[in-house]
Design a protein around this motif. Structure first.
Motif, PDB file in Angstrom:
ATOM      1  N   ASN A   4      -3.824   3.754   6.286  1.00 28.11           N
ATOM      2  CA  ASN A   4      -4.469   2.242   5.806  1.00 28.11           C
ATOM      3  C   ASN A   4      -5.341   2.391   4.702  1.00 28.11           C
ATOM      4  O   ASN A   4      -5.830   1.238   4.151  1.00 28.11           O
ATOM      5  N   ASP A   5      -5.611   3.629   4.201  1.00 28.54           N
ATOM      6  CA  ASP A   5      -6.613   3.897   3.019  1.00 28.54           C
ATOM      7  C   ASP A   5      -5.959   4.771   2.168  1.00 28.54           C
ATOM      8  O   ASP A   5      -6.770   5.588   1.432  1.00 28.54           O
ATOM      9  N   MET A   6      -4.719   4.933   2.350  1.00 29.21           N
ATOM     10  CA  MET A   6      -4.079   6.089   1.123  1.00 29.21           C
ATOM     11  C   MET A   6      -4.494   5.791  -0.403  1.00 29.21           C
ATOM     12  O   MET A   6      -4.712   6.860  -1.055  1.00 29.21           O
ATOM     13  N   ASP A   7      -4.818   4.571  -0.753  1.00 35.03           N
ATOM     14  CA  ASP A   7      -5.361   4.078  -2.155  1.00 35.03           C
ATOM     15  C   ASP A   7      -6.593   4.841  -2.383  1.00 35.03           C
ATOM     16  O   ASP A   7      -6.944   5.293  -3.605  1.00 35.03           O
ATOM     17  N   VAL A   8      -7.547   5.115  -1.238  1.00 38.27           N
ATOM     18  CA  VAL A   8      -8.957   5.407  -1.620  1.00 38.27           C
ATOM     19  C   VAL A   8      -8.932   6.920  -1.624  1.00 38.27           C
ATOM     20  O   VAL A   8      -9.481   7.526  -2.416  1.00 38.27           O
ATOM     21  N   TYR A   9      -8.251   7.727  -0.386  1.00 35.21           N
ATOM     22  CA  TYR A   9      -8.437   9.100  -0.379  1.00 35.21           C
ATOM     23  C   TYR A   9      -7.217   9.949  -0.906  1.00 35.21           C
ATOM     24  O   TYR A   9      -7.430  11.180  -1.065  1.00 35.21           O
ATOM     25  N   LEU A  59       0.868  -1.261   0.034  1.00 37.14           N
ATOM     26  CA  LEU A  59      -0.171  -0.165  -0.240  1.00 37.14           C
ATOM     27  C   LEU A  59       0.771   1.190  -0.001  1.00 37.14           C
ATOM     28  O   LEU A  59       0.362   2.274  -0.165  1.00 37.14           O
ATOM     29  N   SER A  60       2.142   1.102   0.222  1.00 37.34           N
ATOM     30  CA  SER A  60       2.957   2.303   0.406  1.00 37.34           C
ATOM     31  C   SER A  60       3.280   3.027  -0.950  1.00 37.34           C
ATOM     32  O   SER A  60       2.909   2.850  -1.872  1.00 37.34           O
ATOM     33  N   PHE A  61       3.526   4.476  -0.662  1.00 38.52           N
ATOM     34  CA  PHE A  61       3.992   5.220  -1.836  1.00 38.52           C
ATOM     35  C   PHE A  61       4.872   4.498  -2.849  1.00 38.52           C
ATOM     36  O   PHE A  61       4.630   4.528  -4.249  1.00 38.52           O
ATOM     37  N   ILE A  62       6.087   3.999  -2.194  1.00 34.79           N
ATOM     38  CA  ILE A  62       7.002   3.505  -3.188  1.00 34.79           C
ATOM     39  C   ILE A  62       6.738   2.360  -4.007  1.00 34.79           C
ATOM     40  O   ILE A  62       6.880   2.227  -5.126  1.00 34.79           O
ATOM     41  N   ILE A  63       6.010   1.359  -3.462  1.00 36.89           N
ATOM     42  CA  ILE A  63       5.693   0.039  -4.323  1.00 36.89           C
ATOM     43  C   ILE A  63       4.500   0.503  -4.965  1.00 36.89           C
ATOM     44  O   ILE A  63       4.596   0.007  -6.024  1.00 36.89           O
TER      45      ILE A  63
END
Length: 391
Positions: free
Chosen positions: A373-378, A88-92
């Protein structure tokens, strides 16, 4: 009493029966390169030497999507912050999309504790820096290294917290770098600190007294990695719900903003394996000066040395009128360090109106920008939208 002392006292005073000491999770113990390999990517490590001799580790996961992208961390932090969330991280996330991703480090942290001539353990000279030098020298050296390595004319950048402040330092003091940065995404932007609230504002006001004590004690380096005190804090703060409740809820949340929905107890243990890392005492002094004087200005040495350094009695403000690169500001309403009122001040003084977004979740705090834990959503939709705008 500082937060470190408070944490130790609170934890060690709890009944021993409440603790079940256990080994930290694997991700809490792996370094940046090891985490990259675990999540499917080989990582290159490069040594970048600044004009004044500091040696910084720059991580690189090669890709071919629209040129190089550099990420810069905040205070007491390192490049690890952009990879510890795993898939979920920025880098990956960026690497999986094919971006040519670079993650930098500033002087003094665990990946920047080297110098061509100075010994970090042999006196204060190594630690005589603040966020000014991190911008003027470190960020400049990292950008130049990437451009030379890739043959590109410009790069895109993302900064978090202090990682944004060093951009504003560089772009205002060395304006030629506006041409080298195609676009800059500022997460939890830090420049003006006029509207801090307790306890952060209280500490900032009293920092002059705290600084005198630390200086008299010879503490030029703060939170040295692998020191007995920091190892103990990280161990105790990693002990399940007890460590989470004391270290995150009681100690950290008043500083960063409380958001239990996005920083869960299991992941808090991972954070504590990588944060905090060392920095200079002078870095905190400089931020306290920015808050106290309500000016985004260079370091205040006192009138005598100010005149010698700047040819004037007070340090000059950073001339943000010279910041002309494309900028996207992303802020959080529950961020106790990057306050919306201060971001609004920044917006008004930048010569080109930046793209601006306030995160929708009302609890979104300072740490959520790299660890939620929801960076991908928001968050990520605005990241990719901004990156596209820069093209």
């Amino acid at each position: 009493m500082n937060s470190i002392s408070t944490t130790i006292i609170l934890l060690v005073s709890l009944p021993a029966s409440l603790f079940v000491l256990h080994t930290r999770s694997e991700d809490a113990k792996l370094n940046f390169t090891e985490l990259g390999m675990k999540y499917g990517h080989s990582v290159e490590e490069h040594d970048v030497v600044t004009e004044d001799g500091y040696i910084l580790t720059l991580f690189h996961i090669p890709g071919d999507t629209k040129g190089p992208l550099l990420l810069m961390h905040g205070l007491f932090d390192s490049a690890d912050t952009f990879i510890i969330r795993g898939n979920l991280s920025f880098i990956i996330t960026l690497a999986n999309k094919g971006y040519d991703v670079w993650a930098g480090n500033t002087r003094g942290n665990k990946y920047g504790r080297r110098h061509k001539y100075l010994d970090p353990d042999a006196g204060p000279k190594f630690w005589d820096f603040s966020f000014h030098e991190a911008g003027y020298y470190d960020l400049a050296a990292l950008i130049d290294f990437i451009l030379e390595s890739t043959g590109e004319q410009s790069i895109k950048t993302i900064g978090h917290s202090q990682g944004t402040a060093i951009h504003f330092v560089l772009l205002s003091t060395r304006p030629e770098y506006n041409e080298k940065i195609k676009g800059f995404i500022a997460l939890a932007p830090i420049a003006f600190l006029n509207n801090l609230i307790p306890p952060v504002s209280t500490v900032a006001k009293k920092w002059q007294v705290i600084n005198k004590f630390l200086k008299a004690s010879g503490m030029d380096e703060l939170l040295r990695d692998h020191s007995a005190a920091l190892d103990l804090i990280q161990l105790l703060c990693s002990q399940g719900l007890i460590g989470y409740d004391v270290c995150y809820v009681l100690i950290s949340s008043p500083i960063f903003g409380f958001d239990p929905e996005r920083i869960e107890p299991d992941f808090w243990e991972v954070i504590m394996g990588h944060f905090p890392t060392s920095t200079s005492r002078r870095s905190l002094v400089h931020f306290a000066q920015v808050s106290d004087k309500k000016r985004f200005a260079q370091y205040d040495y006192g009138t005598v040395r100010n005149f010698r350094e700047y040819k004037q009695l007070i340090p000059p403000s950073y001339n943000l009128e010279k910041v002309t690169t494309k900028i996207s500001l992303i802020a959080g309403e529950n961020d106790n360090l990057s306050r919306l009122k201060d971001v609004d001040i920044l917006r008004t003084v930048l010569p080109k109106e930046p793209k601006y977004h306030v995160m929708e979740p009302i609890l979104w705090n300072h740490v959520d920008f790299t660890c939620a834990n929801d960076m991908d959503v928001y968050l990520y939709p605005y990241i990719f939208s901004s990156l596209q705008d820069f093209e």
